[in-house]
Enzyme design. Structure first.
Site, PDB file in Angstrom:
ATOM      1  N   ALA A 172       0.754  -1.340  -0.004  1.00 54.23           N
ATOM      2  CA  ALA A 172       0.009   0.061  -0.172  1.00 54.23           C
ATOM      3  C   ALA A 172       0.839   1.185  -0.058  1.00 54.23           C
ATOM      4  CB  ALA A 172      -0.950  -0.109   1.174  1.00 54.23           C
ATOM      5  N   ALA A 173       2.345   1.219  -0.319  1.00 58.99           N
ATOM      6  CA  ALA A 173       2.856   2.453  -0.158  1.00 58.99           C
ATOM      7  C   ALA A 173       2.631   3.512  -0.931  1.00 58.99           C
ATOM      8  CB  ALA A 173       4.650   1.888  -0.164  1.00 58.99           C
ATOM      9  N   GLY A 174       2.384   3.271  -2.202  1.00 51.89           N
ATOM     10  CA  GLY A 174       2.066   4.179  -3.328  1.00 51.89           C
ATOM     11  C   GLY A 174       0.649   4.887  -3.204  1.00 51.89           C
ATOM     12  N   ASP A 175      -0.455   3.774  -2.708  1.00 54.38           N
ATOM     13  CA  ASP A 175      -1.632   4.482  -2.403  1.00 54.38           C
ATOM     14  C   ASP A 175      -1.514   5.532  -1.037  1.00 54.38           C
ATOM     15  OD1 ASP A 175      -2.846   3.268  -4.440  1.00 54.38           O
ATOM     16  OD2 ASP A 175      -3.173   1.382  -3.298  1.00 54.38           O
TER      17      ASP A 175
END
Length: 301
Positions: free
Chosen positions: A243-246
Protein backbone atom coordinates in the site's frame (compact mmCIF):
# COMPACT_ATOMS: atom_id res chain seq x y z
CA UNK A 1 -9.05 24.72 9.69
CA UNK A 2 -11.79 23.65 7.26
CA UNK A 3 -12.02 19.90 6.74
CA UNK A 4 -10.41 19.05 3.37
CA UNK A 5 -12.79 17.53 0.81
CA UNK A 6 -11.29 14.78 -1.33
CA UNK A 7 -13.14 13.00 -4.15
CA UNK A 8 -11.63 9.69 -5.24
CA UNK A 9 -12.77 8.04 -8.47
CA UNK A 10 -11.43 4.51 -8.55
CA UNK A 11 -11.43 0.82 -7.82
CA UNK A 12 -12.74 -1.29 -4.97
CA UNK A 13 -11.14 -4.73 -4.62
CA UNK A 14 -10.74 -7.58 -2.19
CA UNK A 15 -7.03 -8.35 -1.83
CA UNK A 16 -6.06 -12.02 -1.60
CA UNK A 17 -2.54 -11.90 -0.16
CA UNK A 18 -0.02 -14.72 0.15
CA UNK A 19 3.28 -14.43 2.02
CA UNK A 20 6.26 -16.62 1.09
CA UNK A 21 10.04 -16.50 1.35
CA UNK A 22 10.23 -15.48 -2.29
CA UNK A 23 7.93 -14.75 -5.22
CA UNK A 24 7.75 -17.72 -7.62
CA UNK A 25 9.30 -17.56 -11.06
CA UNK A 26 7.22 -18.42 -14.16
CA UNK A 27 6.10 -22.05 -14.00
CA UNK A 28 7.29 -22.48 -10.42
CA UNK A 29 5.34 -23.32 -7.27
CA UNK A 30 6.54 -22.25 -3.83
CA UNK A 31 5.09 -22.95 -0.41
CA UNK A 32 3.48 -19.98 1.26
CA UNK A 33 3.67 -19.15 4.94
CA UNK A 34 0.43 -17.20 5.46
CA UNK A 35 -2.68 -15.99 3.64
CA UNK A 36 -4.80 -12.90 4.27
CA UNK A 37 -8.00 -11.59 2.70
CA UNK A 38 -8.11 -7.82 3.20
CA UNK A 39 -9.88 -4.79 1.69
CA UNK A 40 -8.01 -3.18 -1.23
CA UNK A 41 -8.26 -1.57 -4.65
CA UNK A 42 -6.22 1.52 -5.45
CA UNK A 43 -9.24 3.81 -5.31
CA UNK A 44 -10.48 2.44 -2.00
CA UNK A 45 -6.96 2.38 -0.54
CA UNK A 46 -6.37 6.03 -1.39
CA UNK A 47 -9.81 6.98 -0.09
CA UNK A 48 -9.21 5.22 3.24
CA UNK A 49 -5.73 6.77 3.50
CA UNK A 50 -7.22 10.25 3.06
CA UNK A 51 -10.09 9.60 5.48
CA UNK A 52 -7.76 8.36 8.22
CA UNK A 53 -5.78 11.56 7.83
CA UNK A 54 -8.85 13.69 8.55
CA UNK A 55 -10.36 14.38 5.14
CA UNK A 56 -14.01 14.28 4.18
CA UNK A 57 -13.91 11.65 1.43
CA UNK A 58 -16.41 10.65 -1.24
CA UNK A 59 -15.58 7.52 -3.24
CA UNK A 60 -17.03 7.06 -6.72
CA UNK A 61 -16.66 3.45 -7.79
CA UNK A 62 -18.48 0.14 -8.17
CA UNK A 63 -18.71 -3.12 -6.26
CA UNK A 64 -20.53 -6.37 -6.90
CA UNK A 65 -23.49 -7.69 -4.91
CA UNK A 66 -21.48 -10.70 -3.74
CA UNK A 67 -20.08 -11.27 -0.23
CA UNK A 68 -16.83 -9.48 -1.11
CA UNK A 69 -18.79 -6.39 -2.13
CA UNK A 70 -20.86 -6.38 1.05
CA UNK A 71 -17.75 -6.69 3.25
CA UNK A 72 -15.90 -3.96 1.39
CA UNK A 73 -18.73 -1.44 1.48
CA UNK A 74 -19.23 -2.04 5.19
CA UNK A 75 -15.50 -1.54 5.79
CA UNK A 76 -15.42 1.68 3.75
CA UNK A 77 -18.38 3.08 5.66
CA UNK A 78 -16.74 2.18 8.97
CA UNK A 79 -13.62 4.00 7.75
CA UNK A 80 -15.64 7.22 7.52
CA UNK A 81 -16.01 7.33 3.72
CA UNK A 82 -19.19 8.50 2.00
CA UNK A 83 -20.25 5.40 0.03
CA UNK A 84 -23.67 6.68 -1.03
CA UNK A 85 -22.52 7.15 -4.64
CA UNK A 86 -20.90 3.73 -5.10
CA UNK A 87 -22.57 1.76 -7.88
CA UNK A 88 -23.73 -1.84 -7.38
CA UNK A 89 -22.36 -3.75 -10.37
CA UNK A 90 -23.88 -6.93 -11.77
CA UNK A 91 -20.52 -8.74 -12.06
CA UNK A 92 -18.31 -9.97 -9.23
CA UNK A 93 -16.42 -7.52 -7.06
CA UNK A 94 -12.87 -6.82 -8.20
CA UNK A 95 -10.03 -8.82 -6.69
CA UNK A 96 -6.26 -8.43 -6.48
CA UNK A 97 -4.01 -11.49 -6.19
CA UNK A 98 -0.90 -10.40 -4.29
CA UNK A 99 2.30 -12.32 -3.57
CA UNK A 100 4.62 -10.81 -0.95
CA UNK A 101 8.18 -12.03 -0.30
CA UNK A 102 10.28 -12.00 2.87
CA UNK A 103 11.73 -8.57 2.01
CA UNK A 104 8.31 -6.98 1.53
CA UNK A 105 8.46 -6.90 -2.28
CA UNK A 106 5.22 -7.74 -4.05
CA UNK A 107 3.77 -9.02 -7.32
CA UNK A 108 0.13 -8.19 -8.12
CA UNK A 109 -2.53 -9.32 -10.59
CA UNK A 110 -5.76 -7.28 -10.60
CA UNK A 111 -9.06 -8.66 -11.92
CA UNK A 112 -11.32 -5.56 -12.29
CA UNK A 113 -14.75 -7.22 -12.16
CA UNK A 114 -17.43 -4.69 -11.16
CA UNK A 115 -14.93 -1.82 -11.27
CA UNK A 116 -15.40 -1.62 -15.04
CA UNK A 117 -19.16 -1.14 -14.67
CA UNK A 118 -18.62 2.49 -13.59
CA UNK A 119 -19.57 4.61 -16.61
CA UNK A 120 -19.22 8.12 -17.98
CA UNK A 121 -22.91 8.66 -17.36
CA UNK A 122 -22.45 7.76 -13.69
CA UNK A 123 -19.96 10.63 -13.37
CA UNK A 124 -22.13 13.06 -15.33
CA UNK A 125 -25.02 12.35 -12.95
CA UNK A 126 -22.72 13.14 -10.00
CA UNK A 127 -21.09 16.26 -11.42
CA UNK A 128 -21.94 18.37 -8.37
CA UNK A 129 -19.65 16.17 -6.27
CA UNK A 130 -16.69 17.39 -8.35
CA UNK A 131 -17.84 21.00 -8.00
CA UNK A 132 -17.69 20.72 -4.20
CA UNK A 133 -14.29 18.99 -4.01
CA UNK A 134 -10.94 20.48 -2.98
CA UNK A 135 -9.00 17.76 -4.82
CA UNK A 136 -9.93 14.97 -7.27
CA UNK A 137 -7.87 11.75 -7.15
CA UNK A 138 -7.69 9.19 -9.99
CA UNK A 139 -5.94 5.93 -10.87
CA UNK A 140 -6.23 3.40 -13.72
CA UNK A 141 -8.05 0.37 -12.30
CA UNK A 142 -11.34 1.54 -13.84
CA UNK A 143 -12.30 2.01 -17.51
CA UNK A 144 -10.00 4.56 -19.14
CA UNK A 145 -12.84 6.53 -20.72
CA UNK A 146 -14.23 7.09 -17.21
CA UNK A 147 -10.84 8.40 -16.05
CA UNK A 148 -10.85 10.79 -19.01
CA UNK A 149 -14.34 12.04 -18.16
CA UNK A 150 -13.34 12.60 -14.52
CA UNK A 151 -10.37 14.71 -15.66
CA UNK A 152 -12.69 16.70 -17.93
CA UNK A 153 -15.31 17.36 -15.24
CA UNK A 154 -12.70 18.31 -12.63
CA UNK A 155 -11.13 20.71 -15.11
CA UNK A 156 -14.51 22.30 -15.80
CA UNK A 157 -14.71 23.28 -12.12
CA UNK A 158 -10.99 24.15 -11.90
CA UNK A 159 -10.33 21.45 -9.30
CA UNK A 160 -6.77 20.11 -8.88
CA UNK A 161 -6.41 16.64 -10.40
CA UNK A 162 -4.03 14.04 -8.99
CA UNK A 163 -3.49 11.12 -11.37
CA UNK A 164 -1.68 8.01 -10.20
CA UNK A 165 -1.08 6.19 -13.55
CA UNK A 166 -1.25 2.66 -12.17
CA UNK A 167 -1.39 -0.03 -13.35
CA UNK A 168 1.09 1.24 -15.96
CA UNK A 169 -0.31 1.82 -19.45
CA UNK A 170 -0.13 4.33 -22.29
CA UNK A 171 -2.19 7.50 -21.83
CA UNK A 172 -3.21 10.24 -24.28
CA UNK A 173 -1.01 13.34 -24.11
CA UNK A 174 -4.22 15.39 -24.07
CA UNK A 175 -5.07 13.91 -20.67
CA UNK A 176 -1.64 14.58 -19.23
CA UNK A 177 -1.96 18.21 -20.27
CA UNK A 178 -5.00 18.52 -18.00
CA UNK A 179 -3.44 16.78 -15.00
CA UNK A 180 -2.14 19.05 -12.26
CA UNK A 181 -0.15 16.40 -10.37
CA UNK A 182 1.01 13.23 -12.12
CA UNK A 183 2.37 10.75 -9.56
CA UNK A 184 3.87 7.60 -11.17
CA UNK A 185 6.50 5.26 -9.77
CA UNK A 186 9.70 4.83 -11.76
CA UNK A 187 8.35 2.01 -13.94
CA UNK A 188 5.20 3.96 -14.79
CA UNK A 189 7.20 7.11 -15.54
CA UNK A 190 9.38 5.20 -18.01
CA UNK A 191 6.35 3.72 -19.77
CA UNK A 192 4.87 7.21 -20.17
CA UNK A 193 8.00 8.42 -21.94
CA UNK A 194 10.11 9.79 -19.10
CA UNK A 195 13.74 8.93 -18.39
CA UNK A 196 15.74 9.21 -15.15
CA UNK A 197 18.74 10.31 -17.25
CA UNK A 198 17.28 13.82 -17.57
CA UNK A 199 14.95 13.77 -14.52
CA UNK A 200 11.96 12.76 -16.67
CA UNK A 201 12.00 16.12 -18.49
CA UNK A 202 10.10 14.84 -21.55
CA UNK A 203 7.27 13.58 -19.37
CA UNK A 204 7.18 16.74 -17.26
CA UNK A 205 6.63 18.83 -20.38
CA UNK A 206 3.35 17.01 -21.03
CA UNK A 207 1.87 17.81 -17.61
CA UNK A 208 -0.06 20.87 -16.54
CA UNK A 209 1.84 21.51 -13.29
CA UNK A 210 3.91 18.96 -11.33
CA UNK A 211 5.51 15.60 -12.04
CA UNK A 212 6.16 13.64 -8.86
CA UNK A 213 7.97 10.28 -9.24
CA UNK A 214 7.91 7.96 -6.21
CA UNK A 215 11.09 5.91 -5.87
CA UNK A 216 10.62 3.78 -2.77
CA UNK A 217 13.45 3.97 -0.27
CA UNK A 218 15.20 6.56 -2.49
CA UNK A 219 12.50 9.11 -1.85
CA UNK A 220 10.42 11.19 -4.28
CA UNK A 221 11.60 13.30 -7.19
CA UNK A 222 9.48 16.25 -8.18
CA UNK A 223 9.72 18.61 -11.11
CA UNK A 224 7.78 21.81 -11.66
CA UNK A 225 9.53 22.64 -14.92
CA UNK A 226 11.52 25.35 -13.18
CA UNK A 227 13.16 23.12 -10.58
CA UNK A 228 13.89 19.47 -9.85
CA UNK A 229 14.32 18.28 -6.27
CA UNK A 230 14.52 14.96 -4.43
CA UNK A 231 12.74 14.63 -1.09
CA UNK A 232 14.38 11.80 0.89
CA UNK A 233 12.33 8.89 2.18
CA UNK A 234 12.03 8.21 5.91
CA UNK A 235 14.13 5.25 7.05
CA UNK A 236 11.94 2.45 8.41
CA UNK A 237 11.87 -1.34 8.64
CA UNK A 238 9.93 -2.71 5.64
CA UNK A 239 7.33 -5.42 6.24
CA UNK A 240 4.99 -5.04 3.23
CA UNK A 241 5.13 -2.42 0.45
CA UNK A 242 1.70 -3.27 -1.01
CA UNK A 243 0.00 0.00 0.00
CA UNK A 244 3.01 2.34 -0.04
CA UNK A 245 2.03 4.10 -3.27
CA UNK A 246 -1.60 4.46 -2.26
CA UNK A 247 -0.62 5.74 1.18
CA UNK A 248 1.57 8.38 -0.50
CA UNK A 249 -1.28 9.48 -2.79
CA UNK A 250 -3.74 9.67 0.10
CA UNK A 251 -1.32 11.70 2.17
CA UNK A 252 -0.45 14.03 -0.69
CA UNK A 253 -4.12 14.60 -1.57
CA UNK A 254 -4.97 15.65 1.99
CA UNK A 255 -1.93 17.93 2.27
CA UNK A 256 -2.79 19.50 -1.07
CA UNK A 257 -6.43 20.01 -0.06
CA UNK A 258 -5.15 21.71 3.10
CA UNK A 259 -3.14 24.10 0.89
CA UNK A 260 0.23 22.97 2.24
CA UNK A 261 3.27 24.09 0.20
CA UNK A 262 4.38 21.47 -2.34
CA UNK A 263 7.55 20.37 -0.55
CA UNK A 264 5.75 20.12 2.80
CA UNK A 265 2.99 18.09 1.16
CA UNK A 266 5.55 15.63 -0.24
CA UNK A 267 7.25 15.23 3.15
CA UNK A 268 3.86 14.53 4.71
CA UNK A 269 3.05 11.96 1.99
CA UNK A 270 6.47 10.32 2.46
CA UNK A 271 5.71 9.90 6.16
CA UNK A 272 2.33 8.31 5.47
CA UNK A 273 3.96 5.88 3.03
CA UNK A 274 6.78 5.07 5.45
CA UNK A 275 4.35 4.16 8.21
CA UNK A 276 2.33 1.97 5.85
CA UNK A 277 5.26 -0.28 4.88
CA UNK A 278 5.83 -1.21 8.50
CA UNK A 279 2.55 -3.14 8.64
CA UNK A 280 0.95 -5.94 6.63
CA UNK A 281 -1.86 -5.52 4.13
CA UNK A 282 -3.22 -2.59 2.17
CA UNK A 283 -5.91 -0.65 4.05
CA UNK A 284 -4.96 -2.37 7.31
CA UNK A 285 -1.54 -0.68 7.14
CA UNK A 286 -2.71 2.90 6.59
CA UNK A 287 -1.88 5.27 9.47
CA UNK A 288 -4.01 7.89 11.19
CA UNK A 289 -3.24 11.62 11.36
CA UNK A 290 -1.88 11.71 14.92
CA UNK A 291 0.48 8.82 14.17
CA UNK A 292 1.84 10.61 11.09
CA UNK A 293 2.37 13.92 12.87
CA UNK A 294 4.14 12.23 15.79
CA UNK A 295 6.32 10.29 13.36
CA UNK A 296 7.39 13.45 11.50
CA UNK A 297 8.17 15.28 14.74
CA UNK A 298 10.13 12.31 16.07
CA UNK A 299 12.17 11.85 12.89
CA UNK A 300 13.10 15.52 12.69
CA UNK A 301 13.86 16.05 16.38
Amino acid sequence: MTTPRVVVVGSINMDLVSYSERIPRIGETVLGERFLMVPGGKGANQAVAAARLGAQVILLGAAGTDSHGEQLLRHLQESGIDISHIKKGTTSTGVALINVDIRGNNQIVVVPGANFSLTIRDLEEREQIFANADVVVLQLEIALEVVGKAIEIAGRYKKPVILNPAPAQDLPDQWLGQVDYLIPNEHEALLLGGSPDNNYAALREKIKQVLLVTRGERGALYSTGEAVEIIPAFKVKVVDTTAAGDAFIGGFSVALAEKKPLKEAIIFANAVAALSVGKEGAQTSLPRRQEVEQFIRGDQS
